[in-house]
Write a protein that holds these residues in place. Structure first.
Motif, short mmCIF file in Angstrom:
data_model
loop_
_atom_site.label_atom_id
_atom_site.label_comp_id
_atom_site.label_asym_id
_atom_site.label_seq_id
_atom_site.Cartn_x
_atom_site.Cartn_y
_atom_site.Cartn_z
N MET A 227 -40.17 0.79 29.20
CA MET A 227 -39.78 -0.43 29.92
C MET A 227 -40.52 -1.61 29.32
SD MET A 227 -41.35 -2.67 32.28
CE MET A 227 -42.37 -1.87 33.50
N PHE A 228 -39.93 -2.80 29.35
CA PHE A 228 -40.54 -3.97 28.73
C PHE A 228 -40.46 -5.18 29.65
CE2 PHE A 228 -36.89 -2.17 26.47
CZ PHE A 228 -37.51 -1.11 25.85
N TRP A 229 -41.58 -5.86 29.78
CA TRP A 229 -41.63 -7.19 30.40
C TRP A 229 -42.03 -8.16 29.31
CZ3 TRP A 229 -40.42 -9.11 35.18
CH2 TRP A 229 -40.67 -10.48 35.33
N SER A 230 -41.19 -9.16 29.05
CA SER A 230 -39.81 -9.29 29.47
C SER A 230 -39.00 -9.64 28.22
CB SER A 230 -39.65 -10.37 30.54
OG SER A 230 -40.15 -11.62 30.05
N LEU A 231 -37.69 -9.48 28.30
CA LEU A 231 -36.83 -9.58 27.13
C LEU A 231 -36.84 -10.95 26.48
CD1 LEU A 231 -33.89 -7.50 28.60
CD2 LEU A 231 -35.31 -6.83 26.65
N ASP A 232 -37.11 -12.01 27.25
CA ASP A 232 -37.09 -13.35 26.70
C ASP A 232 -38.29 -13.67 25.81
OD1 ASP A 232 -38.90 -13.41 28.78
OD2 ASP A 232 -37.78 -14.85 29.98
N ALA A 233 -39.28 -12.76 25.75
CA ALA A 233 -40.48 -13.00 24.96
C ALA A 233 -40.38 -12.42 23.55
CB ALA A 233 -41.70 -12.43 25.67
N ASP A 234 -39.32 -11.68 23.28
CA ASP A 234 -39.14 -11.07 21.96
C ASP A 234 -38.68 -12.14 20.95
OD1 ASP A 234 -39.04 -9.09 20.02
OD2 ASP A 234 -37.53 -7.87 21.04
N THR A 235 -38.67 -11.78 19.68
CA THR A 235 -38.24 -12.70 18.63
C THR A 235 -36.73 -12.85 18.65
OG1 THR A 235 -38.08 -10.89 17.03
CG2 THR A 235 -40.20 -12.05 17.19
N GLU A 236 -36.24 -13.82 17.89
CA GLU A 236 -34.80 -14.08 17.85
C GLU A 236 -34.02 -12.91 17.28
OE1 GLU A 236 -33.83 -17.72 15.93
OE2 GLU A 236 -34.79 -18.98 17.44
N ASP A 237 -34.67 -12.08 16.48
CA ASP A 237 -33.98 -10.91 15.94
C ASP A 237 -34.36 -9.62 16.67
OD1 ASP A 237 -36.56 -10.73 15.02
OD2 ASP A 237 -36.04 -10.34 12.93
N GLY A 238 -35.02 -9.74 17.84
CA GLY A 238 -35.33 -8.58 18.66
C GLY A 238 -36.26 -7.59 17.99
N GLU A 239 -37.32 -8.09 17.39
CA GLU A 239 -38.22 -7.24 16.61
C GLU A 239 -38.86 -6.13 17.44
OE1 GLU A 239 -42.51 -8.18 14.82
OE2 GLU A 239 -40.91 -9.12 13.65
N LEU A 240 -39.36 -6.46 18.62
CA LEU A 240 -40.02 -5.45 19.45
C LEU A 240 -39.02 -4.44 19.99
CD1 LEU A 240 -42.67 -7.53 21.45
CD2 LEU A 240 -42.93 -6.31 19.27
N MET A 241 -37.88 -4.91 20.43
CA MET A 241 -36.84 -4.01 20.94
C MET A 241 -36.42 -3.03 19.85
SD MET A 241 -34.98 -3.38 23.67
CE MET A 241 -34.90 -1.63 23.35
N THR A 242 -36.29 -3.51 18.62
CA THR A 242 -35.92 -2.65 17.50
C THR A 242 -37.00 -1.62 17.22
OG1 THR A 242 -34.56 -4.38 16.49
CG2 THR A 242 -35.34 -2.62 15.04
N ALA A 243 -38.26 -2.03 17.30
CA ALA A 243 -39.37 -1.10 17.06
C ALA A 243 -39.37 0.03 18.08
CB ALA A 243 -40.70 -1.85 17.08
N VAL A 244 -39.14 -0.31 19.35
CA VAL A 244 -39.11 0.71 20.40
C VAL A 244 -37.92 1.65 20.20
CG1 VAL A 244 -38.85 1.12 22.87
CG2 VAL A 244 -40.33 -0.73 22.07
N ASP A 245 -36.76 1.07 19.92
CA ASP A 245 -35.56 1.88 19.73
C ASP A 245 -35.72 2.85 18.57
OD1 ASP A 245 -32.65 2.43 20.20
OD2 ASP A 245 -32.51 1.59 18.18
N ARG A 246 -36.22 2.36 17.46
CA ARG A 246 -36.42 3.22 16.30
C ARG A 246 -37.47 4.30 16.59
NH1 ARG A 246 -34.66 1.97 11.32
NH2 ARG A 246 -36.54 2.88 10.38
N GLY A 247 -38.54 3.91 17.28
CA GLY A 247 -39.59 4.86 17.58
C GLY A 247 -39.11 5.99 18.48
N LEU A 248 -38.31 5.66 19.47
CA LEU A 248 -37.81 6.69 20.39
C LEU A 248 -36.79 7.60 19.72
CD1 LEU A 248 -37.49 4.71 23.74
CD2 LEU A 248 -39.24 6.37 23.11
N ARG A 249 -36.17 7.11 18.66
CA ARG A 249 -35.24 7.96 17.90
C ARG A 249 -35.95 8.73 16.80
NH1 ARG A 249 -31.72 5.23 15.15
NH2 ARG A 249 -32.34 3.09 15.62
N GLY A 250 -37.29 8.58 16.72
CA GLY A 250 -38.04 9.33 15.74
C GLY A 250 -37.99 8.77 14.34
N HIS A 251 -37.65 7.49 14.20
CA HIS A 251 -37.54 6.86 12.87
C HIS A 251 -38.82 6.07 12.54
CE1 HIS A 251 -32.86 6.89 13.21
NE2 HIS A 251 -33.40 8.09 13.15
#
Length: 442
Positions: A418-442
């Motif tokens: 879970m993340f607080w909050s989505l509006d604090a990420d970069t314009e290209d969603g850098e943190l969201m991408t890192a979490v998504d890739r990490g949970l997929r084992g990449h």
């Protein structure tokens, strides 16, 4: 920022006196964890972020986050002194304008079509509906309470009658979508289909929260009964609508063992909750006299993510229902003295920042990290990072820290992030991408 996680900054500082040493995390329960598991990725969208930050629902599509999220928690819904879910245009208490009245132009709309004056639903709610149409698997929950709006939770949960009426009002407003009329906006069923469930963000049953938030010793048993009432009514309404997926029910829960024990009958509430999101941040805050980590993965004799997970596992929570909270912001101090890397040193106060002293979005901290003025420091064993320029220190999570945390989630069979909050990420969603890739084992 009103009603944001800034209100939660006080809870960690107040809870430090309750600190107990955490044992290593308990072994994960067998729940099919691993590469093929579907993890929850729950992001908070702030009602007020559409103003100063100018962060619109459409930005989740533009930065690629919408395709990676499984859940959006809309922050927040408020509770009236009469113990009912409500909305309206009441400064500091409700913002129907942001929720469903405000028209958006084509450039800021998910579907690229401007709102009209006649449509019954506009604002954030309509944009969330449009986002779900593009991403059919995405679920949106209304998060009730938060630090500033938990004021009347204890009263609403006090008796069987008050719980029944409270839950009925929340389902009527958010699940059935019966919004108050505001000109052409609102009306019966106007927001039907926007929300797929309810998130309970009571801070905190049985122990102190914000200055005007009531709490009672009996909150623990009343919270258990309130969760049961939500589960019962949500399931009944789902059956009446022949909704196969049902409606989800979650809760945001604390780190401090004393707060857990004061307000949460863990084994009982976990039977009725689909999952809980763990407080994984604000372990230390910028109002404290010394710099310290705010979100370390591990920390002996201090609050940490591992300690939080362990505390909930030991009290009977299933590992696959524990969703780890991660900050998309940092805590900062200035006037740091004592030399070295700045960690654990005296400071004169919170660091200057964009929105509130001592609290800064990741996207701003990334610019500091890239500026050459700050040095990035890491404690790889404990799993946290900080920036220091000799005077000002910021403790925060960057993609490297989040990779370690997603590895921990997979290793321990947890339910997701879970993340607080989505509006604090970069314009290209850098943190969201890192979490998504990490949970997929990449």
């Amino acid at each position: 920022m009103r009603r944001s996680m800034l209100g939660r900054l006080a809870v960690a500082a107040c809870s430090l006196s309750l600190l107990t040493a955490f044992a290593p995390a308990a072994a994960a329960q067998a729940d099919g964890g691993g590469h093929d598991r579907t993890y929850k990725k729950v992001g908070y969208f702030t009602q007020w972020g559409v103003y100063g930050r100018d962060f619109q629902v459409q930005d989740l599509e533009a930065n690629g986050s919408a395709d990676k999220l499984t859940h959006i928690n809309y922050a927040f819904g408020n509770i009236s002194p009469q113990g009912r879910c409500f909305t309206g245009n009441v400064p500091g208490e409700a913002d129907a304008w942001a929720d469903y009245v405000r028209p958006l132009d084509a450039a800021n709309s998910v579907d690229g079509v401007a709102d009209t004056g006649e449509q019954p639903l506009a604002g954030n709610f309509n944009q969330l509906r449009e986002l779900k149409a593009r991403h059919p698997g995405l679920k949106v929950l209304i998060s009730l309470g938060g630090w500033s709006w938990s004021t009347h939770f204890s009263d609403a949960a006090l008796t069987p009658a008050s719980r029944k009426a409270f839950v009925e009002s929340c389902i009527d407003l958010y699940i059935k979508g019966n919004l108050p009329q505001d000109g052409a906006r609102g009306g019966a069923g106007a927001a039907a289909g926007v929300f797929d469930g309810i998130d309970l963000d009571w801070e905190w049953p049985g122990s102190a929260g914000d200055t005007d938030t009531k709490y009672r010793p009996e909150d623990k048993q009343n919270f258990t009964a309130l969760v049961k009432e939500f589960r019962t009514q949500l399931d009944a309404y789902a059956r009446s609508q022949k909704r196969k997926a049902g409606y989800e029910l979650s809760a945001f829960v604390p780190t401090a063992p004393a707060k857990i024990d004061a307000g949460f009958d863990v084994r009982r509430i976990m039977r009725d909750l689909d999952f809980v999101t763990l407080q994984g941040y604000d372990f230390h805050v910028s109002g404290e006299p010394r710099t310290a980590q705010q979100s370390a993965l591990r920390a002996r004799g201090d609050f940490s993510v591992d300690g939080t997970v362990d505390a909930w596992l030991r009290r009977g929570a299933p590992a696959n229902k524990l969703v780890m909270g991660m900050p998309f912001y940092g805590q900062g101090w200035t006037g740091v003295s004592g030399g070295g890397d700045g960690m654990g040193q005296p400071a004169t106060g919170p660091a200057p920042a964009t929105w509130a002293a001592g609290y800064e979005d990741y996207k701003a901290l990334k610019k500091l990290a890239d500026s050459g003025t700050y040095t990035i420091h890491r404690d790889r064993r404990r799993g946290h990072a900080w920036l220091f320029d000799g005077t000002t220190l910021w403790t925060y999570d960057d993609p490297q820290v989040l990779r370690a945390k997603t590895g921990y989630i997979r290793e321990h069979g947890l339910g997701g992030a879970m993340f607080w909050s989505l509006d604090a990420d970069t314009e290209d969603g850098e943190l969201m991408t890192a979490v998504d890739r990490g949970l997929r084992g990449h």
